[in-house]
Design a protein around this motif. Structure first.
Motif, mmCIF file in Angstrom:
data_model
loop_
_atom_site.group_PDB
_atom_site.id
_atom_site.type_symbol
_atom_site.label_atom_id
_atom_site.label_comp_id
_atom_site.label_asym_id
_atom_site.label_seq_id
_atom_site.Cartn_x
_atom_site.Cartn_y
_atom_site.Cartn_z
ATOM 1 N N TYR A 14 0.826 -1.207 0.000
ATOM 2 C CA TYR A 14 0.000 0.000 0.000
ATOM 3 C C TYR A 14 0.866 1.266 0.000
ATOM 4 O O TYR A 14 2.044 1.235 0.361
ATOM 5 C CB TYR A 14 -0.922 0.008 1.214
ATOM 6 N N GLY A 15 0.234 2.365 -0.422
ATOM 7 C CA GLY A 15 0.878 3.672 -0.380
ATOM 8 C C GLY A 15 1.981 3.864 -1.398
ATOM 9 O O GLY A 15 2.845 4.725 -1.236
ATOM 10 N N ASN A 16 1.974 3.089 -2.483
ATOM 11 C CA ASN A 16 3.017 3.171 -3.506
ATOM 12 C C ASN A 16 2.536 3.949 -4.720
ATOM 13 O O ASN A 16 1.340 4.036 -4.982
ATOM 14 C CB ASN A 16 3.417 1.755 -3.950
ATOM 15 N N THR A 17 3.486 4.469 -5.486
ATOM 16 C CA THR A 17 3.214 5.101 -6.770
ATOM 17 C C THR A 17 3.957 4.312 -7.833
ATOM 18 O O THR A 17 5.164 4.096 -7.721
ATOM 19 C CB THR A 17 3.686 6.569 -6.779
ATOM 20 N N PHE A 18 3.225 3.860 -8.857
ATOM 21 C CA PHE A 18 3.798 3.111 -9.974
ATOM 22 C C PHE A 18 3.634 3.971 -11.230
ATOM 23 O O PHE A 18 2.509 4.310 -11.596
ATOM 24 C CB PHE A 18 3.069 1.781 -10.174
ATOM 25 N N ILE A 19 4.742 4.302 -11.895
ATOM 26 C CA ILE A 19 4.701 5.137 -13.103
ATOM 27 C C ILE A 19 5.512 4.458 -14.198
ATOM 28 O O ILE A 19 6.692 4.148 -14.004
ATOM 29 C CB ILE A 19 5.267 6.550 -12.829
ATOM 30 N N ASP A 20 4.878 4.219 -15.350
ATOM 31 C CA ASP A 20 5.549 3.757 -16.573
ATOM 32 C C ASP A 20 6.441 2.532 -16.378
ATOM 33 O O ASP A 20 7.625 2.534 -16.648
ATOM 34 C CB ASP A 20 6.358 4.894 -17.197
ATOM 35 N N TRP A 21 5.872 1.437 -15.950
ATOM 36 C CA TRP A 21 6.542 0.161 -15.772
ATOM 37 C C TRP A 21 6.334 -0.680 -17.033
ATOM 38 O O TRP A 21 5.671 -0.252 -17.966
ATOM 39 C CB TRP A 21 5.929 -0.568 -14.569
ATOM 40 N N GLY A 22 6.825 -1.898 -17.038
ATOM 41 C CA GLY A 22 6.538 -2.846 -18.103
ATOM 42 C C GLY A 22 5.630 -3.942 -17.587
ATOM 43 O O GLY A 22 5.753 -4.378 -16.454
ATOM 44 N N HIS A 23 4.702 -4.387 -18.337
ATOM 45 C CA HIS A 23 3.734 -5.460 -18.091
ATOM 46 C C HIS A 23 2.691 -5.101 -17.043
ATOM 47 O O HIS A 23 1.582 -4.786 -17.387
ATOM 48 C CB HIS A 23 4.395 -6.792 -17.759
ATOM 49 N N TYR A 46 -1.227 4.438 -6.223
ATOM 50 C CA TYR A 46 -1.483 5.248 -7.410
ATOM 51 C C TYR A 46 -0.700 4.638 -8.563
ATOM 52 O O TYR A 46 0.503 4.367 -8.441
ATOM 53 C CB TYR A 46 -1.056 6.708 -7.207
ATOM 54 N N ILE A 47 -1.404 4.426 -9.699
ATOM 55 C CA ILE A 47 -0.821 3.735 -10.849
ATOM 56 C C ILE A 47 -1.129 4.526 -12.106
ATOM 57 O O ILE A 47 -2.287 4.842 -12.381
ATOM 58 C CB ILE A 47 -1.421 2.312 -10.954
ATOM 59 N N THR A 48 -0.103 4.828 -12.899
ATOM 60 C CA THR A 48 -0.302 5.461 -14.196
ATOM 61 C C THR A 48 0.793 5.001 -15.154
ATOM 62 O O THR A 48 1.930 4.774 -14.754
ATOM 63 C CB THR A 48 -0.340 6.999 -14.111
ATOM 64 N N CYS A 49 0.431 4.858 -16.416
ATOM 65 C CA CYS A 49 1.376 4.343 -17.412
ATOM 66 C C CYS A 49 1.182 5.100 -18.728
ATOM 67 O O CYS A 49 0.943 4.509 -19.777
ATOM 68 C CB CYS A 49 1.151 2.844 -17.584
ATOM 69 N N ALA A 50 1.282 6.402 -18.670
ATOM 70 C CA ALA A 50 1.006 7.256 -19.825
ATOM 71 C C ALA A 50 2.061 7.152 -20.923
ATOM 72 O O ALA A 50 1.767 7.414 -22.085
ATOM 73 C CB ALA A 50 0.881 8.706 -19.371
ATOM 74 N N ASN A 51 3.274 6.753 -20.591
ATOM 75 C CA ASN A 51 4.378 6.784 -21.552
ATOM 76 C C ASN A 51 4.854 5.408 -21.976
ATOM 77 O O ASN A 51 6.012 5.231 -22.333
ATOM 78 C CB ASN A 51 5.541 7.587 -20.958
ATOM 79 N N SER A 52 3.972 4.427 -21.922
ATOM 80 C CA SER A 52 4.333 3.071 -22.318
ATOM 81 C C SER A 52 3.224 2.511 -23.203
ATOM 82 O O SER A 52 2.059 2.859 -23.041
ATOM 83 C CB SER A 52 4.498 2.188 -21.080
ATOM 84 N N ASP A 53 3.580 1.633 -24.120
ATOM 85 C CA ASP A 53 2.588 1.011 -24.992
ATOM 86 C C ASP A 53 2.053 -0.298 -24.411
ATOM 87 O O ASP A 53 1.127 -0.869 -24.945
ATOM 88 C CB ASP A 53 3.185 0.757 -26.385
ATOM 89 N N TYR A 54 2.645 -0.784 -23.312
ATOM 90 C CA TYR A 54 2.151 -2.015 -22.707
ATOM 91 C C TYR A 54 2.323 -1.925 -21.196
ATOM 92 O O TYR A 54 3.439 -1.970 -20.682
ATOM 93 C CB TYR A 54 2.905 -3.241 -23.232
ATOM 94 N N GLY A 55 1.239 -1.813 -20.494
ATOM 95 C CA GLY A 55 1.284 -1.777 -19.040
ATOM 96 C C GLY A 55 -0.119 -1.820 -18.473
ATOM 97 O O GLY A 55 -0.980 -1.048 -18.867
ATOM 98 N N ARG A 56 -0.348 -2.724 -17.570
ATOM 99 C CA ARG A 56 -1.652 -2.842 -16.913
ATOM 100 C C ARG A 56 -1.482 -2.489 -15.441
ATOM 101 O O ARG A 56 -0.402 -2.619 -14.889
ATOM 102 C CB ARG A 56 -2.226 -4.246 -17.088
ATOM 103 N N GLY A 57 -2.579 -2.112 -14.808
ATOM 104 C CA GLY A 57 -2.526 -1.805 -13.383
ATOM 105 C C GLY A 57 -2.242 -3.034 -12.550
ATOM 106 O O GLY A 57 -1.371 -3.038 -11.691
#
Length: 180
Positions: A14-23, A46-57
């Motif tokens: 909990y309490g993490n921020t995930f930005i632009d990871w893979g898979h 908080y999860i966001t992947c605005a700068n990747s073509d493949y990434g799910r929450g």
């Protein structure tokens, strides 16, 4: 992102921020049916992947015996790929998921822009799940979809509870908010 693998027990993530990871920002894979993963809580992230073509929450793949798996109170925004569950007994609730846009290379592929995708690709289908009190909006394809496009012998998707979700502006082509 974060990958939780086989035989993990009693984790609070909990309490993490995930930005632009893979898979997957959060991927729970439990393939050891003799010692299943239990009591994993993934919440207030908080999860966001605005700068990747493949990434799910999130993605959850597992076997019978898994228990206590909950994904809740997360804010997931602007991801290209569906959140996918191929496991029994998972609870997904009180999340806000805004903007599953589909992958640029697979915009016509129905799975990519789905918000929550229950898929039968593991030997144990996603059964006895609860999906409730989520706000799902602005997704390319249906907000929630149950699919058995890959079926293992003797498995089917059943006994799932989908209730009290708000689904808005999803699948603007065919207008399916929930597709079974």
């Amino acid at each position: 992102g974060l990958w939780v693998w086989d035989s993990c027990h009693t984790w609070d993530i909990y309490g993490n921020t995930f930005i632009d990871w893979g898979h997957s920002a959060f991927d729970l894979t439990a393939v050891d049916s003799a010692n299943p993963t239990t009591n994993i809580l993934f919440y207030n992230n908080y999860i966001t992947c605005a700068n990747s073509d493949y990434g799910r929450g999130f993605a959850v793949v597992g076997y019978t015996g898994m228990s206590g798996i909950e994904i809740y109170n997360n804010l997931i925004q602007n991801t290209p790929t569906q959140n996918q569950v191929d496991a029994p007994g998972v609870k997904i609730h009180n999340n806000i998921i805004d903007g599953v846009r589909g992958m640029l290379s697979y915009r016509s592929n129905g799975a990519c822009g789905i918000t929550i995708y229950l898929n039968n690709v593991a030997p144990d289908a996603p059964n006895n799940m609860e999906i409730y009190n989520n706000t799902i909006m602005n997704c390319l394809n249906p907000g929630i979809q149950l699919s058995g496009y890959i079926t293992f012998a003797g498995t089917s998707i059943h006994d799932n509870y989908i209730r009290n979700n708000i689904i808005y502006n999803c699948d603007t082509t065919d207008h399916y908010q929930i597709l079974m």
